[in-house]
Design an enzyme around this catalytic site. Structure first.
Site, PDB file in Angstrom:
ATOM      1  N   THR A 121       2.202  -1.766  -2.776  1.00  0.00           N
ATOM      2  CA  THR A 121       2.611  -1.530  -1.394  1.00  0.00           C
ATOM      3  C   THR A 121       1.476  -0.968  -0.543  1.00  0.00           C
ATOM      4  O   THR A 121       0.494  -0.441  -1.055  1.00  0.00           O
ATOM      5  CB  THR A 121       3.813  -0.572  -1.346  1.00  0.00           C
ATOM      6  OG1 THR A 121       3.437   0.696  -1.883  1.00  0.00           O
ATOM      7  CG2 THR A 121       4.992  -1.124  -2.124  1.00  0.00           C
ATOM      8  N   ASP A 122       1.659  -1.102   0.779  1.00  0.00           N
ATOM      9  CA  ASP A 122       0.657  -0.608   1.727  1.00  0.00           C
ATOM     10  C   ASP A 122       1.139   0.689   2.381  1.00  0.00           C
ATOM     11  O   ASP A 122       2.171   1.244   1.998  1.00  0.00           O
ATOM     12  CB  ASP A 122       0.321  -1.690   2.760  1.00  0.00           C
ATOM     13  CG  ASP A 122       1.524  -2.114   3.603  1.00  0.00           C
ATOM     14  OD1 ASP A 122       2.539  -1.386   3.633  1.00  0.00           O
ATOM     15  OD2 ASP A 122       1.434  -3.178   4.241  1.00  0.00           O
ATOM     16  N   MET A 123       0.413   1.148   3.390  1.00  0.00           N
ATOM     17  CA  MET A 123       0.753   2.406   4.067  1.00  0.00           C
ATOM     18  C   MET A 123       2.120   2.357   4.744  1.00  0.00           C
ATOM     19  O   MET A 123       2.750   3.388   4.956  1.00  0.00           O
ATOM     20  CB  MET A 123      -0.310   2.746   5.107  1.00  0.00           C
ATOM     21  CG  MET A 123      -1.662   3.094   4.512  1.00  0.00           C
ATOM     22  SD  MET A 123      -1.740   4.762   3.884  1.00  0.00           S
ATOM     23  CE  MET A 123      -1.610   5.696   5.387  1.00  0.00           C
ATOM     24  N   GLY A 153       4.664   1.056   3.373  1.00  0.00           N
ATOM     25  CA  GLY A 153       5.665   1.095   2.319  1.00  0.00           C
ATOM     26  C   GLY A 153       6.208  -0.271   1.926  1.00  0.00           C
ATOM     27  O   GLY A 153       7.188  -0.350   1.199  1.00  0.00           O
ATOM     28  N   ILE A 154       5.564  -1.331   2.417  1.00  0.00           N
ATOM     29  CA  ILE A 154       5.991  -2.679   2.043  1.00  0.00           C
ATOM     30  C   ILE A 154       4.895  -3.336   1.205  1.00  0.00           C
ATOM     31  O   ILE A 154       3.745  -2.900   1.211  1.00  0.00           O
ATOM     32  CB  ILE A 154       6.338  -3.546   3.271  1.00  0.00           C
ATOM     33  CG1 ILE A 154       5.126  -3.720   4.188  1.00  0.00           C
ATOM     34  CG2 ILE A 154       7.511  -2.951   4.036  1.00  0.00           C
ATOM     35  CD1 ILE A 154       5.353  -4.670   5.347  1.00  0.00           C
TER      36      ILE A 154
END
Length: 139
Positions: free
Chosen positions: A16-18, A20-21
């Site tokens: 995930t990225d910053m 949250g996905i």
């Protein structure tokens, strides 16, 4: 229409990225892992020795369309079909789902090549027994 090959996985935190996905590039890892599992189920691989000839399947094209976000700990299913069989190439179609909801669609094209270390790759005609195995998954 052929029944797709199916595999599942749980989204890991590192996927995930910053926001949250799942980071967009991670879907290419998911598709490649599904391709490897699919080929293993057929008794072949992206790197193999075929009748004394070292073969590889380098990618020449890859794309992905993103439909809905996926988050940490979600369980996803990746479905694999063969979209096209060329003389030396195979194009896979991937559908990524969370439950029954499509979240991404993609495709990868790979070419059967003779792989001799220290030399350039050379496209070769897909061996007939491999073609037959892949053909049973044509869309």
């Amino acid at each position: 229409m052929a029944t797709p090959f199916r595999t599942t996985r749980i989204v890991e935190f590192g996927d995930t990225d910053m926001a949250g996905i799942v980071h967009f590039a991670q879907f290419f890892h998911y598709m490649e892992a599904a391709e490897h599992a699919f080929l293993r189920s057929l008794g072949i691989s992206v790197v193999m020795d075929w009748e004394g000839v070292p073969l590889g399947l380098p990618r020449v094209s890859a794309s992905c369309d993103y439909l809905r976000p996926v988050r940490f700990a979600d369980e996803i299913e990746i479905r694999v079909l063969v979209r096209r069989l060329g003389r030396s190439s195979v194009t896979y179609a991937f559908d990524v789902l969370k439950g029954e909801e499509p979240v991404a669609r993609g495709q990868i094209t790979a070419v059967f090549c003779r792989h001799v270390p220290g030399q350039t790759l050379e496209a070769i005609e897909m061996p007939a027994p491999i073609r037959a195995k892949l053909a049973s998954y044509l869309e």
